[in-house]
Motif scaffolding. Structure first.
Motif, PDB file in Angstrom:
ATOM      1  N   SER A  89       0.847  -1.154   0.010  1.00 28.69           N
ATOM      2  CA  SER A  89      -0.120  -0.084   0.261  1.00 28.69           C
ATOM      3  C   SER A  89       0.833   1.124   0.069  1.00 28.69           C
ATOM      4  O   SER A  89       1.729   1.389   0.855  1.00 28.69           O
ATOM      5  CB  SER A  89      -0.918   0.164   1.335  1.00 28.69           C
TER       6      SER A  89
ATOM      7  N   SER B 200      -1.060   4.851   2.231  1.00 26.24           N
ATOM      8  CA  SER B 200      -1.964   4.478   3.377  1.00 26.24           C
ATOM      9  C   SER B 200      -1.525   3.392   4.131  1.00 26.24           C
ATOM     10  O   SER B 200      -1.033   2.346   3.405  1.00 26.24           O
ATOM     11  CB  SER B 200      -3.377   4.243   2.806  1.00 26.24           C
ATOM     12  N   ASN B 201      -2.099   3.261   5.580  1.00 31.97           N
ATOM     13  CA  ASN B 201      -1.560   1.986   6.238  1.00 31.97           C
ATOM     14  C   ASN B 201      -2.611   1.086   6.526  1.00 31.97           C
ATOM     15  O   ASN B 201      -2.535   0.121   7.278  1.00 31.97           O
ATOM     16  CB  ASN B 201      -1.080   2.445   7.687  1.00 31.97           C
ATOM     17  N   ARG B 202      -3.659   1.326   5.686  1.00 33.12           N
ATOM     18  CA  ARG B 202      -5.049   0.379   5.763  1.00 33.12           C
ATOM     19  C   ARG B 202      -5.041  -0.590   4.701  1.00 33.12           C
ATOM     20  O   ARG B 202      -4.816   0.039   3.324  1.00 33.12           O
ATOM     21  CB  ARG B 202      -6.189   1.344   5.902  1.00 33.12           C
TER      22      ARG B 202
ATOM     23  N   GLN C 182      -4.589  -3.194   9.419  1.00 36.38           N
ATOM     24  CA  GLN C 182      -4.062  -1.760   9.763  1.00 36.38           C
ATOM     25  C   GLN C 182      -2.773  -1.984  10.312  1.00 36.38           C
ATOM     26  O   GLN C 182      -2.544  -2.745  11.376  1.00 36.38           O
ATOM     27  CB  GLN C 182      -4.883  -0.830  10.511  1.00 36.38           C
ATOM     28  N   LEU C 183      -1.615  -1.306   9.763  1.00 38.05           N
ATOM     29  CA  LEU C 183      -0.366  -1.147  10.373  1.00 38.05           C
ATOM     30  C   LEU C 183      -0.115   0.209  10.852  1.00 38.05           C
ATOM     31  O   LEU C 183      -0.992   1.050  10.663  1.00 38.05           O
ATOM     32  CB  LEU C 183       0.594  -1.483   9.213  1.00 38.05           C
TER      33      LEU C 183
ATOM     34  N   GLU D 257       0.910   3.579  11.804  1.00 33.48           N
ATOM     35  CA  GLU D 257       1.072   4.729  10.645  1.00 33.48           C
ATOM     36  C   GLU D 257       2.240   5.615  10.694  1.00 33.48           C
ATOM     37  O   GLU D 257       3.032   5.873  12.007  1.00 33.48           O
ATOM     38  CB  GLU D 257      -0.126   5.617  10.676  1.00 33.48           C
ATOM     39  N   ARG D 258       2.803   5.809   9.556  1.00 29.68           N
ATOM     40  CA  ARG D 258       4.231   6.300   9.681  1.00 29.68           C
ATOM     41  C   ARG D 258       3.908   7.605   8.781  1.00 29.68           C
ATOM     42  O   ARG D 258       3.541   7.583   7.589  1.00 29.68           O
ATOM     43  CB  ARG D 258       5.248   5.567   9.139  1.00 29.68           C
TER      44      ARG D 258
ATOM     45  N   LEU E  89       8.494   0.553   7.635  1.00 31.06           N
ATOM     46  CA  LEU E  89       7.841   0.603   6.357  1.00 31.06           C
ATOM     47  C   LEU E  89       8.585  -0.564   5.367  1.00 31.06           C
ATOM     48  O   LEU E  89       9.757  -0.960   5.786  1.00 31.06           O
ATOM     49  CB  LEU E  89       8.221   1.875   5.858  1.00 31.06           C
TER      50      LEU E  89
ATOM     51  N   TYR F 179       3.856   0.680   2.918  1.00 33.45           N
ATOM     52  CA  TYR F 179       3.539  -0.635   3.598  1.00 33.45           C
ATOM     53  C   TYR F 179       3.386  -1.618   3.010  1.00 33.45           C
ATOM     54  O   TYR F 179       2.802  -1.579   1.956  1.00 33.45           O
ATOM     55  CB  TYR F 179       2.162  -0.068   4.597  1.00 33.45           C
TER      56      TYR F 179
END
Length: 815
Positions: free
Chosen positions: A626, A629-631, A662-663, A665-666, A719, A809
Motif C-alpha cells: 500500500s 495508506s496504512n490500511r 491496519q499497520l 502509521e508512519r 515501512l 507499507y
C-alpha cells in the motif's frame, strides 16, 4: 428504422455522423468463410521438447504448447537496470499481472565495458535472473543483440568495439568479438534452456535490423544464428524485430512486431496526428513508426513472410520513454485501449516494452543513448522509468490495473482465440484519422467468435457511438445483439464473446468481457466477466433439455434464456445447472472491481482476490503493498477455511470473503533548503541526426538552481520502503549524492519518484541535493498541454513545487 451497412451503402453517411438524427445502427461482420487451417514446416526451430516431454511449436498462425494453441503475454524487464535483491519480488508481481514470458536484453556494454573484462555479478548476473524466472514459474526470451538499441549508449555495443571496427555486419573482426560475447552468454545460460528443463524458450538476434549491402542483410542474421547455436543457445524460437523494412533469412527466424501510442523519437513539438496503433489492421502487421535508427531501402522480409509466420508482438508500448526533445505522457487508457486493437488485428503473442522500469548502471561513462555519442535521441543518463506498469522501484502504476483483466483473458481463453481468423467489418474507417466511423473487428472460427471494439484515440476525443447493435454472420446463422441499441461512450474499448462455451453450456453472446475461469472442483466452475462502462449487461444462454438457469429477471425466448438488467458486482449473476455436468457460476464485476482483481495460487488453490492495494502471490502467500495508506482491505473467493494471521474478518462482499488490516502509521518528512538560484540558461542548440533540440551541454549546469534535501535517518522505520517524490518545474532535474548523480529526470508533468531504500544505500554519507536546469520559454521541446508551465511572461522557470516522502507499507498474508 434498422440499417444494415454494406461497403457501398448510402446509409453509411449516418454511421459516419452518429448524430442524434440517426436511427438504430446495426454494424455487420461476415464471418461465414471457412477458417484457414494452420500450415507448418516453414519455420526451422531449435530443440523444442523439454525433458518433461512438454513441446513448444509454431505454425503460420500461432504458437503451440503440447500441440495446443498457446497465447502468452510477454513483458520486458531489464535485469541489469534493476537491483538484484528485488528481482524475485518483481518477477512475482509480473506473474500476478498475467505475464507468462519475461523478455530481457543482454546489453553488451553492461557486461564488457572494457575489452575482455566480463561482469556477470550483482545486477548483471544473468544466470541468477533466469534461475529466478524458473523459480517463479515464468518462461524467458533472451534478447542477445549484439546491437539492441534499448536507449543505451551505442545500442549496447561497447565503445572499444564501435571505435575500432565495422559493426552490425559480417566483418571478421567484429564477429570474433560477437562470438566471444555469445559464448559468455551461453555459459551463463547453460542448463537453463528449454531443452534442459529451464525457462529460456527464445533468443532474439539483433534489433531493428534493415541494413543491406555487402556482409549485411539476411546473411548477417543467418551468421548470428549460427554463432548463437555454436555458443550452445539451442532454443525453440529465434526472433527478430519485424518493423521498418526488417531483413532476415526467411524460415530461420520469426519476426515480432510492436506499436507505440506516441513517438518520443519524433521531432515535432506539438501533438501528433492520430496514431494507427488505435486502428484495426486487416492487411498489415506494422503499427506505425517504431523508431528504428537506420533507413530501409525496400520492403522487408516481414512483408513477404506475412502468410508464413504467426503475428507475434514484442514491443507494444506499455508506456513511453521521455526523450529530451519530446516528452509525451500517456494515460492508462492510452495503453490499455491498444489491447483489443492488437488482438482484434490478429496478434497471437502480446509482448510489451517496457513492462518494468529501471535505471542505467553507471560505469566508466554513463550508458544512455545521447546525441553526444552519435545517437538519434537524447535520453536521461540514469532513469529508465518508461511510464511502465511497474515503476523502477516496483510501484504499481494505474495502467497495470487496466491491462491485467486482458492478460487473464488471454491466459484462460487464448487457446480459443489464437486459431481464430480476423474478419473485417462491412464498414471500416477510411484512415487512422477517421474518428467517427466505428472501430470494430471480429475473430472467428466456426460459430465461435470474439468481437473487438475501440472508441479511444490518444489526445483525440471520439464521439459516442449511439444506438448501436451488432450482426455477426456465422456458418450456423446470424447472431444479432444486444436486443436494444446501446451507446458506446467516447474512450470505451472492450472484447465481447459470441457463442462462448461455458463448460458445455453455450453463451450465445454477452455485452461484458470474459476475464477468467476458476475451477472449484465439486462446487462447479466460475466464469468471471467485466462489465463494459456505461453498457447494460446482457447475456443470452442456450438452454437445451436438462439445463436450468438460476438468475434474476430471466426471460425465456426461442433462442434461450435472456438476462437483461444484470447488476454488476461481487454477487453471482447467474448459475447454470446442467444435467450430468457441474454447475457453472457467472460473476460480472464492475469495471472498477475488474481493475482490482488479482488471480493466483493462494491457500492451496487458484483464487480471486479483490484489493485496491498492489497484490502479488508468493509461494502460496499473498503480498499486499500500500502506497500512502496504512490500511489494507481484500476480498477472497472462494472463501478461506479460516482467517489468516494478521488480518481480521470483515464480513462478506457478495460471494467474496472480506478481510481488513491496519499497520502502525508512519509519516516521514523531509526538509528542503535552497542553496542557489537559477541563472539565465543558454539557448537550446539544435542539430544532431534528428536536426532537432539537443540536450544542454554539461557546462549549462552552471546555471541550475539547487536545493539540499535532508532525509531523517529513521525514514524507513516500520515501512517496506518509501518513495521520495520530487515535484519540480524546469527542464532537467538531477538528484545528487555529493557530486555523484544518482538519478535524473526530464520535466513533463509526470511525477518523479525514487525508492528511499535503494537511494539511501547509494547515498552513503554524502549530502543529498537536487539540481534543476531552467526550462526556457522558447525551448523547442514537446511537453504535453497538461504539463506545460505558465511562464507568466518570464523567460525561464526553475522551481521546486514540492518534495515529500510517500510511505510504502507491505502486508504478508499467509494462510
Amino acid at each position: 428504422m434498422k440499417q444494415l451497412f454494406s461497403r457501398h451503402a448510402v446509409a453509411a453517411a449516418c454511421a459516419l455522423a452518429f448524430g442524434s438524427a440517426c436511427a438504430e445502427t446495426l454494424l455487420s461482420i461476415d464471418a461465414r468463410a471457412p477458417t484457414a487451417q494452420p500450415v507448418t514446416g516453414h519455420l526451422r526451430l531449435g530443440t523444442a521438447v523439454a525433458p518433461s516431454g512438454q513441446r513448444l511449436g509454431a505454425n503460420n498462425q500461432y504458437l503451440t504448447l503440447d500441440g495446443q494453441p498457446w497465447m502468452p503475454v510477454m513483458g520486458e524487464f531489464h535485469y541489469s537496470r534493476s537491483p538484484a535483491d528485488t528481482w524475485e519480488a518483481e518477477l512475482r508481481k509480473m506473474k500476478t499481472a498475467g505475464i507468462t514470458v519475461v523478455a530481457s536484453y543482454v546489453m553488451w556494454n553492461h557486461h564488457e565495458e572494457h575489452e575482455g573484462k566480463f561482469i556477470w555479478q550483482d545486477n548483471r548476473d544473468l544466470r541468477r535472473f533466469i534461475e529466478l524466472c524458473a523459480k517463479v514459474g515464468l518462461k524467458a526470451v533472451v534478447r542477445v543483440g549484439p546491437w539492441v538499441h534499448a536507449e543505451v549508449r551505442y545500442g549496447g555495443i561497447p565503445d572499444w568495439v564501435v571505435t575500432s571496427m565495422r559493426t552490425r555486419g559480417d566483418d571478421p573482426e567484429y564477429l570474433r568479438h560477437v562470438a566471444r560475447f555469445y559464448d559468455e552468454i551461453g555459459r551463463q545460460l547453460r542448463g537453463q534452456l528449454w531443452k534442459d528443463g529451464g525457462p529460456v524458450i527464445g533468443i532474439q538476434l539483433e534489433n531493428e535490423y534493415n541494413l543491406s549491402g555487402p556482409e549485411q542483410g539476411a546473411q548477417h542474421i543467418a551468421t548470428l544464428k549460427k554463432l548463437a547455436l555454436k555458443a550452445g543457445l539451442d532454443v525453440p524460437f529465434y526472433t527478430v524485430t519485424g518493423w521498418d523494412g526488417a531483413v532476415y533469412p526467411s524460415g530461420e527466424v520469426t519476426p515480432v512486431f510492436g506499436g507505440y501510442p506516441d513517438e518520443p523519437w519524433a521531432t515535432s513539438t506539438s501533438e501528433l496526428p492520430p496514431k494507427e496503433t488505435y486502428a484495426f489492421r486487416f492487411d498489415s502487421r506494422v503499427s506505425g513508426d517504431l523508431g528504428a535508427q537506420t533507413a530501409a531501402q525496400a520492403p522487408g522480409t516481414a512483408e513477404t513472410d506475412i502468410a508464413l509466420t504467426p503475428f507475434l508482438g514484442a514491443e507494444y508500448g506499455a508506456g513511453l520513454p521521455f526523450m529530451y526533445r519530446r516528452r509525451p505522457v500517456v494515460s492508462p487508457d492510452d495503453i490499455a485501449s491498444m489491447l483489443p486493437v492488437q488482438l482484434g488485428s490478429g496478434v497471437n503473442l502480446m509482448g510489451y516494452y517496457m513492462f518494468h522500469g529501471g535505471r542505467n548502471p553507471v560505469g566508466a561513462s554513463t550508458l544512455e543513448e545521447s546525441t553526444a555519442t552519435g545517437g538519434y535521441n537524447d535520453t536521461t543518463a540514469i532513469n529508465y522509468d518508461f511510464q511502465a506498469p511497474l515503476g523502477p522501484d516496483g510501484q504499481e502504476r494505474a495502467v497495470l490495473t487496466k491491462l491485467r483483466p486482458f492478460h487473464y483473458f488471454m491466459h484462460d481463453f487464448g487457446r480459443r482465440l489464437a486459431p481464430m481468423t480476423v474478419r473485417r467489418p462491412e464498414l471500416t474507417p477510411a484512415s487512422p484519422a477517421d474518428l467517427k466511423t466505428a472501430r470494430v473487428s471480429l475473430r472467428a472460427a466456426g460459430d465461435s467468435a470474439f468481437l473487438f471494439v475501440n472508441n479511444h484515440v490518444r489526445q483525440y476525443p471520439m464521439p459516442a457511438q449511439q444506438d448501436v447493435r451488432f450482426a455477426v454472420k456465422l456458418p450456423g446463422g446470424v447472431v444479432e445483439f444486444p436486443r436494444q441499441g446501446i451507446d458506446i461512450a467516447s474512450g470505451a474499448y472492450f472484447i465481447w464473446p459470441v457463442n462462448f462455451d461455458l463448460d458445455g453450456t453455450r453463451l450465445r453472446y454477452a455485452t461484458a468481457q470474459p476475464v477468467t475461469r476458476l475451477d472449484l472442483g465439486a462446487a462447479g466452475v466460475t466464469y468471471v466477466f467485466a462489465a463494459s462502462a456505461g453498457v447494460p449487461v446482457e447475456l443470452l444462454i442456450d438452454t437445451p433439455s436438462g439445463t436450468d438457469v438460476e438468475a434474476a429477471n430471466a426471460q425465456r425466448t426461442p433462442d434461450g434464456v435472456l438476462l437483461q438488467g444484470i447488476t454488476a458486482g461481487t454477487g453471482k449473476a447467474v448459475t447454470v445447472h446442467r444435467q450430468g455436468g457441474r454447475d457453472v457460476h457467472v460473476l460480472v464485476l464492475t469495471p472498477e472491481q475488474a481493475q482490482q482483481l488479482a488471480v493466483g495460487e493462494f491457500a492451496g488453490q487458484r483464487r480471486l482476490v479483490l484489493s485496491a492495494q498492489q497484490a502479488w502471490f508468493d509461494d502460496g502467500a499473498l503480498q499486499l503493498r500500500s502506497t500512502g495508506s496504512n490500511r489494507f482491505r481484500m476480498a477472497v473467493y472462494p472463501a478461506l477455511a479460516k482467517a489468516p494471521a494478521g488480518v481480521r474478518a470483515a464480513g462478506s462482499d457478495g460471494v467474496f470473503q472480506a478481510f481488513e488490516a491496519q499497520l502502525p502509521e508512519r509519516k516521514p518528512t523531509v526538509s528542503v533548503t535552497a542553496l542557489r538560484a537559477a541563472q539565465p540558461a543558454p539557448a537550446i542548440l539544435q542539430g544532431g541526426l534528428a536536426k532537432a533540440a539537443l540536450q544542454p551541454i554539461p557546462e549549462a549546469w552552471r546555471t541550475a538552481a539547487k536545493w539540499r534535501i535532508d532525509v531523517p535517518p529513521d525514514a524507513l522505520e516500520g515501512l517496506d520502503d518509501a518513495l521520495l517524490q520530487l515535484d519540480f518545474t524546469g527542464d532537467v532535474g538531477r538528484l545528487l549524492a555529493g557530486t555523484r548523480m544518482v538519478d535524473d529526470w526530464y520535466y513533463s508533468g509526470y511525477p518523479w519518484q525514487i525508492g528511499l531504500k535503494g537511494l539511501l544505500a547509494a547515498q552513503g554519507k554524502a549530502p543529498l541535493s537536487l539540481a534543476v536546469l531552467p526550462l526556457r520559454a522558447d525551448a523547442p521541446v514537446y511537453i504535453p498541454r497538461e504539463g506545460r508551465p505558465d511562464f507568466r511572461g518570464e523567460p525561464q522557470i526553475a522551481r521546486v513545487d514540492k518534495i515529500g516522502i510517500v510511505p510504502v507499507y507491505r502486508l504478508a498474508i499467509k494462510p
